[in-house]
Write a protein that holds these residues in place. Sequence first.
Motif, PDB file in Angstrom:
ATOM      1  N   HIS A 592       0.831  -1.204   0.000  1.00 22.09           N
ATOM      2  CA  HIS A 592       0.000   0.000   0.000  1.00 22.09           C
ATOM      3  C   HIS A 592       0.868   1.258   0.000  1.00 22.09           C
ATOM      4  N   ARG A 593       1.890   1.269   0.873  1.00 23.43           N
ATOM      5  CA  ARG A 593       2.732   2.457   0.981  1.00 23.43           C
ATOM      6  C   ARG A 593       3.523   2.682  -0.311  1.00 23.43           C
ATOM      7  N   ALA A 594       4.027   1.602  -0.908  1.00 26.65           N
ATOM      8  CA  ALA A 594       4.807   1.734  -2.131  1.00 26.65           C
ATOM      9  C   ALA A 594       3.974   2.334  -3.259  1.00 26.65           C
ATOM     10  N   LEU A 595       2.748   1.860  -3.438  1.00 26.93           N
ATOM     11  CA  LEU A 595       1.899   2.391  -4.510  1.00 26.93           C
ATOM     12  C   LEU A 595       1.472   3.825  -4.221  1.00 26.93           C
ATOM     13  N   TRP A 596       1.231   4.141  -2.963  1.00 28.12           N
ATOM     14  CA  TRP A 596       0.842   5.511  -2.619  1.00 28.12           C
ATOM     15  C   TRP A 596       1.977   6.482  -2.949  1.00 28.12           C
ATOM     16  N   LEU A 597       3.224   6.080  -2.622  1.00 27.67           N
ATOM     17  CA  LEU A 597       4.367   6.935  -2.934  1.00 27.67           C
ATOM     18  C   LEU A 597       4.611   7.007  -4.440  1.00 27.67           C
ATOM     19  N   ALA A 598       4.427   5.882  -5.131  1.00 26.07           N
ATOM     20  CA  ALA A 598       4.652   5.863  -6.578  1.00 26.07           C
ATOM     21  C   ALA A 598       3.720   6.831  -7.292  1.00 26.07           C
ATOM     22  N   GLU A 599       2.474   6.923  -6.857  1.00 25.31           N
ATOM     23  CA  GLU A 599       1.526   7.794  -7.539  1.00 25.31           C
ATOM     24  C   GLU A 599       1.835   9.265  -7.293  1.00 25.31           C
ATOM     25  N   GLY A 600       2.646   9.548  -6.304  1.00 26.22           N
ATOM     26  CA  GLY A 600       2.999  10.932  -6.046  1.00 26.22           C
ATOM     27  C   GLY A 600       4.295  11.370  -6.693  1.00 26.22           C
ATOM     28  N   LEU A 601       4.940  10.490  -7.461  1.00 25.78           N
ATOM     29  CA  LEU A 601       6.190  10.851  -8.114  1.00 25.78           C
ATOM     30  C   LEU A 601       5.945  11.815  -9.266  1.00 25.78           C
ATOM     31  N   HIS A 602       6.945  12.635  -9.552  1.00 20.92           N
ATOM     32  CA  HIS A 602       6.814  13.625 -10.623  1.00 20.92           C
ATOM     33  C   HIS A 602       8.012  13.559 -11.556  1.00 20.92           C
ATOM     34  N   ALA A 614      11.970  -1.260  -6.253  1.00 19.91           N
ATOM     35  CA  ALA A 614      10.682  -1.179  -5.567  1.00 19.91           C
ATOM     36  C   ALA A 614       9.558  -1.652  -6.481  1.00 19.91           C
ATOM     37  N   ALA A 615       9.622  -1.251  -7.774  1.00 15.41           N
ATOM     38  CA  ALA A 615       8.598  -1.697  -8.719  1.00 15.41           C
ATOM     39  C   ALA A 615       8.626  -3.214  -8.872  1.00 15.41           C
ATOM     40  N   THR A 616       9.826  -3.788  -8.863  1.00 18.69           N
ATOM     41  CA  THR A 616       9.942  -5.244  -8.947  1.00 18.69           C
ATOM     42  C   THR A 616       9.332  -5.910  -7.721  1.00 18.69           C
ATOM     43  N   ALA A 617       9.581  -5.331  -6.546  1.00 12.41           N
ATOM     44  CA  ALA A 617       9.016  -5.895  -5.321  1.00 12.41           C
ATOM     45  C   ALA A 617       7.492  -5.813  -5.340  1.00 12.41           C
ATOM     46  N   VAL A 618       6.931  -4.697  -5.862  1.00 10.82           N
ATOM     47  CA  VAL A 618       5.473  -4.575  -5.982  1.00 10.82           C
ATOM     48  C   VAL A 618       4.933  -5.651  -6.914  1.00 10.82           C
ATOM     49  N   ARG A 619       5.612  -5.824  -8.060  1.00 11.63           N
ATOM     50  CA  ARG A 619       5.180  -6.853  -9.005  1.00 11.63           C
ATOM     51  C   ARG A 619       5.179  -8.236  -8.362  1.00 11.63           C
ATOM     52  N   ASP A 620       6.274  -8.570  -7.651  1.00  8.65           N
ATOM     53  CA  ASP A 620       6.372  -9.893  -7.044  1.00  8.65           C
ATOM     54  C   ASP A 620       5.314 -10.102  -5.968  1.00  8.65           C
ATOM     55  N   ALA A 621       5.015  -9.036  -5.213  1.00  2.71           N
ATOM     56  CA  ALA A 621       3.979  -9.168  -4.188  1.00  2.71           C
ATOM     57  C   ALA A 621       2.624  -9.454  -4.814  1.00  2.71           C
ATOM     58  N   LEU A 622       2.295  -8.727  -5.885  1.00  2.00           N
ATOM     59  CA  LEU A 622       1.014  -8.954  -6.557  1.00  2.00           C
ATOM     60  C   LEU A 622       0.966 -10.336  -7.205  1.00  2.00           C
ATOM     61  N   ARG A 623       2.112 -10.808  -7.648  1.00  5.77           N
ATOM     62  CA  ARG A 623       2.141 -12.095  -8.337  1.00  5.77           C
ATOM     63  C   ARG A 623       2.085 -13.263  -7.369  1.00  5.77           C
ATOM     64  N   HIS A 624       2.814 -13.175  -6.245  1.00  8.31           N
ATOM     65  CA  HIS A 624       2.982 -14.341  -5.381  1.00  8.31           C
ATOM     66  C   HIS A 624       2.170 -14.283  -4.084  1.00  8.31           C
ATOM     67  N   ALA A 625       1.696 -13.101  -3.708  1.00  9.14           N
ATOM     68  CA  ALA A 625       1.004 -12.980  -2.417  1.00  9.14           C
ATOM     69  C   ALA A 625      -0.430 -12.505  -2.569  1.00  9.14           C
ATOM     70  N   ALA A 626      -0.962 -12.572  -3.764  1.00  2.99           N
ATOM     71  CA  ALA A 626      -2.303 -12.038  -4.016  1.00  2.99           C
ATOM     72  C   ALA A 626      -3.368 -12.555  -3.052  1.00  2.99           C
ATOM     73  N   PRO A 627      -3.369 -13.850  -2.698  1.00  6.72           N
ATOM     74  CA  PRO A 627      -4.445 -14.340  -1.815  1.00  6.72           C
ATOM     75  C   PRO A 627      -4.487 -13.675  -0.441  1.00  6.72           C
ATOM     76  N   VAL A 628      -3.378 -13.078   0.018  1.00  7.41           N
ATOM     77  CA  VAL A 628      -3.362 -12.501   1.371  1.00  7.41           C
ATOM     78  C   VAL A 628      -3.372 -10.981   1.348  1.00  7.41           C
ATOM     79  N   LEU A 629      -3.493 -10.378   0.174  1.00  5.01           N
ATOM     80  CA  LEU A 629      -3.474  -8.926   0.060  1.00  5.01           C
ATOM     81  C   LEU A 629      -4.879  -8.346   0.115  1.00  5.01           C
ATOM     82  N   THR A 630      -4.996  -7.148   0.714  1.00  4.04           N
ATOM     83  CA  THR A 630      -6.282  -6.438   0.698  1.00  4.04           C
ATOM     84  C   THR A 630      -6.410  -5.565  -0.541  1.00  4.04           C
ATOM     85  N   LEU A 631      -5.309  -5.383  -1.242  1.00  2.00           N
ATOM     86  CA  LEU A 631      -5.311  -4.590  -2.471  1.00  2.00           C
ATOM     87  C   LEU A 631      -5.480  -5.532  -3.661  1.00  2.00           C
ATOM     88  N   THR A 632      -6.503  -5.304  -4.454  1.00  2.00           N
ATOM     89  CA  THR A 632      -6.748  -6.180  -5.601  1.00  2.00           C
ATOM     90  C   THR A 632      -5.804  -5.843  -6.737  1.00  2.00           C
TER      91      THR A 632
END
Length: 663
Positions: A592-602, A614-632
Motif C-alpha cells: 500500500h505504501r509503495a503504490l501511494w508513494l509511486a503515484e505521487g512521483l513527478h 521497488a517496482a519489482t518488489a510490488v510486481r512480485d507481491a502482486l504475483r505471489h502474495a495475491a491471496p493474502v493482500l487487501t489490495l486487488t
Amino acid sequence: MAGTAQRPEAVFLGVRHHSPACAALVARTVARLRPAHVLIEGPADLNPRLDELLLGHELPVAVFSHYRDEERTATSWAPLCAYSPEWVALTEGRAAGAQVRFVDLPAWHPAFTDRARPLANRFADAEARYAEATERLCRAFGTDSPDTLWDGLVELPDPAGLAERLDAYFALVRGDAAADAGDTAREAYMARWVRAALARGDGPVLVVTGGFHTPALRTLVAAGPTADDPAADRAAADNPATNSAAADDPAADGWPEVPRPPEGAVGGSHLVPYSFAQLDAFGGYQSGMPSPGYYQLLWERGPQGAADGLVEEVVRRLRKERVPVSTADLIAARTLAEGLAAMRGHRVRSRADVLDGLASGLVGEALEQPLPWQGRERPTSGADPLVRALVAAGTGTRRGRLHPDTPAPPLVHDVAAEQAVCGVEPGRPATADLTTPDGLRRSRFLHRLRVLGVPGHLRADGPTGGGDPVFTERWEPDPQGWAHRRDAALIEAGAYGARLPDAASVALAGRARDTGTDPAALAGLLFDAVLCGVSTLTGELLDTLTARLGDVPELGAVGEALATTLDLWRHDRVYGVAADPRLAGLVDAALHRALWLAEGLHGGTGVDHARLRAATAVRDALRHAAPVLTLTRPAALATATRVAADPAAPRTCAAPPSACAGP
C-alpha cells in the motif's frame, strides 16, 4: 529538676561522588559522631535489601535499576567503589551500630527520567550545571580543569578543615545553578527522611549526599515538618524525647513512604559487577572522577604513594608494549612533576602533575590535541599512543565481582538452563544445523542473547535472508573478551523479562519503537525477529514496524522493506515463517505504501535503480502474495497505469480507500 530533652543534631556532609578525601571524611565523622542514623543518597526502595550490598563483593559494583511501562523504558546505574563516600557511609555506619538507610527517590521515578537529559547514572546530577562556577574557580586558582582544581582543594591538602572547605565549595557552585524540577522533588523527599530521623530523638543523624544538594537540604530541614511528612513525624517533632521502639524496623511507621511503580509497570533493582573502565570519566561516565585506578591508589596509599604508583603503572604498560623508557627519562619526568607541583601550590605531586611530567619527559614530538586530563576529553584513536597509555594507566584494570550468594533476576537462571540444553560452551566455537530441531534451538538461543547485548559469541557465517540457501550457522567466541561483561549484561537484560524468548521479544519491540524510517534498520529488525524465533513476532513489534513503514518518505526505501518481508514470507521454511499470516500483514502494508508513494512521483532524470527495485518488489507481491493482500490486482494496475500515463498528474486514485492509504 529534669530538663527538657535536647533535640538531636543533624550533620550534613556534602560530597563528590567517588572522592577518596570525602570518603575518608565520612569515616572520620562516623567515628567521631557515633550517629544513631546514617542517611545516604541512594534509592530508598533498596532499603529492605541492604544486606545484599554487604555480602562481601569485590568492588566496584553497581545497583542496576530498571523500569518499563507502555510509554517509556528507563535504566540507571549507581556505581560503588571502595572510595565512594556512599559505600563508606554504609559500611562504617553499620559497623558503628547506626541505622543506615538510603533516602533518595527510586531510580524509576520521573524525577530522574522526565528531564531534558535523563540520568543514566544516579550520581550524575549536577556537575554540568555548575560549570560556570567551577570555570571561574579554575581561572582564580590558575588550573586548567575542574578535576585538577578539585585535587588541589580537596584531595591533596591536609584533611584538617576539609568539611568547611567542602561547604564553601558547594555553596558557591550551588549559588550559580538553579535546581530543576527533578532535583527539587528529590531534595524535598530526602529532607523528609532527615526530619523523620530527627523526630525519633535517639541520637545524632549523619546525612551524606552529593554536595549540590546539601545547601538545599539544610534549608528544608531547618524549615521544619511539612504537610507531606508522615503524621507521626509531625507529632514527634513537638516531642523531642519521643523514641519509637519500631525504629529498628526499616519499614516501621513514621518513615516516609517509598513510591511504588504504577500498576502494570515492571521495575526492579539488582546488583551488577562494574569496572574501573566503566567508572572512568574519560570513558563517558556522567558523574565519574577520571582515573579511578589512581584514586584507588590514593585511597590505599595516600598522595605520595598514589603518585609513585601511577608512574609504576605507566612504566609497566609501556615496557609491556616494548616502548623504551630509560631511567634518565623517568628522572626527567619526576623532576618536571615536582616542579609543576611546587609551582601549582601542591604539597605533593597530584595526578595532573605526574601525567604532565610524564608527557613532557616521554613524548618526543609536538601533540596535535590537548592532553585529555587538561579537560574531560576522551582520547581518540588519533591521539599519541603514549598519551593513550598514560590515560589507561590512570584508569586501571580492576573489575568487580559479585558474591556467589547475590540474588539474580530469573533470566540469569533461565539462560543457564537453556545453555546447558543447547550445548553451548562459553569461550568455544558453536555450530548450528538449521535443518534440525536441536540446531534451530541452538541458533535461536544465540541470536536471543545477541539482540539482548549479552556478549560471548559472534556469528561468523549463516543465512542473510529468507531466500539464502545456507542451512548452517557458525559462531565464534567474542575476540574482545566477554567473561567480565557477560554477568552484568545478563543481569541488566533481566529488565526485559524472566524468560529468554520473552526478554528478546520485549527488547526487539523497544528497538522498533526507537527505530526511525531507515530501511536497512527496519529490514534488519525484522530479520532479527525471525532469527530469534517465531514467538518473537509479536503483534506489538509488527504493529510498530507497520507504523514506521507508513512514515518512510522514499519509494526505494519502502521497496527494500517490501522485498525483505516478501522474501521471508515466500521462502523461509528454515526459521518457520514462510506463509506466516503476521508477515503477510506487513507485506500488505508495505505494498500500500509503495503504490501511494509511486503515484505521487513527478518524473526525474536518469535511472533510479532503487525505484526500479521497488517496482519489482510490488510486481512480485502482486504475483505471489495475491491471496493474502487487501489490495486487488485491478486496483494496483489502475494506479500503475496512471503513474505510467502522466507522472506529473495529481493523485486521483480511483481504487478503494484502502488501496490508496497514505499519511
